[in-house]
Design a protein around this motif. Structure first.
Motif, PDB file in Angstrom:
ATOM      1  N   LEU A  13       4.398   1.457   2.662  1.00 38.83           N
ATOM      2  CA  LEU A  13       5.130   2.203   3.687  1.00 38.83           C
ATOM      3  C   LEU A  13       6.588   1.757   3.747  1.00 38.83           C
ATOM      4  O   LEU A  13       7.494   2.583   3.882  1.00 38.83           O
ATOM      5  N   LYS A  14       6.802   0.461   3.625  1.00 36.94           N
ATOM      6  CA  LYS A  14       8.165  -0.069   3.648  1.00 36.94           C
ATOM      7  C   LYS A  14       8.964   0.453   2.451  1.00 36.94           C
ATOM      8  O   LYS A  14      10.104   0.895   2.598  1.00 36.94           O
ATOM      9  N   GLU A  15       8.348   0.418   1.262  1.00 40.78           N
ATOM     10  CA  GLU A  15       9.017   0.901   0.047  1.00 40.78           C
ATOM     11  C   GLU A  15       9.380   2.372   0.144  1.00 40.78           C
ATOM     12  O   GLU A  15      10.418   2.790  -0.363  1.00 40.78           O
ATOM     13  N   ARG A  16       8.516   3.161   0.800  1.00 41.92           N
ATOM     14  CA  ARG A  16       8.721   4.607   0.869  1.00 41.92           C
ATOM     15  C   ARG A  16       9.370   5.054   2.178  1.00 41.92           C
ATOM     16  O   ARG A  16       9.563   6.249   2.391  1.00 41.92           O
ATOM     17  N   ASP A  17       9.667   4.096   3.044  1.00 45.02           N
ATOM     18  CA  ASP A  17      10.291   4.383   4.337  1.00 45.02           C
ATOM     19  C   ASP A  17       9.484   5.428   5.126  1.00 45.02           C
ATOM     20  O   ASP A  17      10.023   6.423   5.603  1.00 45.02           O
ATOM     21  N   ILE A  18       8.178   5.169   5.233  1.00 44.81           N
ATOM     22  CA  ILE A  18       7.267   6.043   5.965  1.00 44.81           C
ATOM     23  C   ILE A  18       6.574   5.208   7.042  1.00 44.81           C
ATOM     24  O   ILE A  18       6.207   4.060   6.802  1.00 44.81           O
TER      25      ILE A  18
END
Length: 72
Positions: A13-18
């Motif tokens: 989620l952090k990597e994809r900003d979700i």
């Protein structure tokens, strides 16, 4: 040494900003369930949930979602 399965939702989620809520909406998995998986509070993993997460995040290698690590 014992091993355990770790679900790497927080990192994904952090990597994809979700947000977790957005993932819940995309996968139709309850927010509470995703939160438990994310915080390693769930003992069982539903394969359908893993499939939905993979589809929602466009993941083709399951190892991006789960990992087998040495237990501390």
């Amino acid at each position: 040494m014992n091993k355990k399965v770790v679900v790497k939702i927080k990192n994904l989620l952090k990597e994809r900003d979700i947000s977790l809520r957005e993932l819940s909406r995309l996968t139709d998995i309850r927010h509470a369930t995703l939160s438990e998986l994310s915080n390693h509070k769930r003992q069982n993993i539903n394969f359908q949930h893993l499939e939905k997460i993979a589809v929602a995040l466009d993941i083709t290698d399951i190892r991006e979602i789960i990992d087998l690590v040495d237990e501390e």
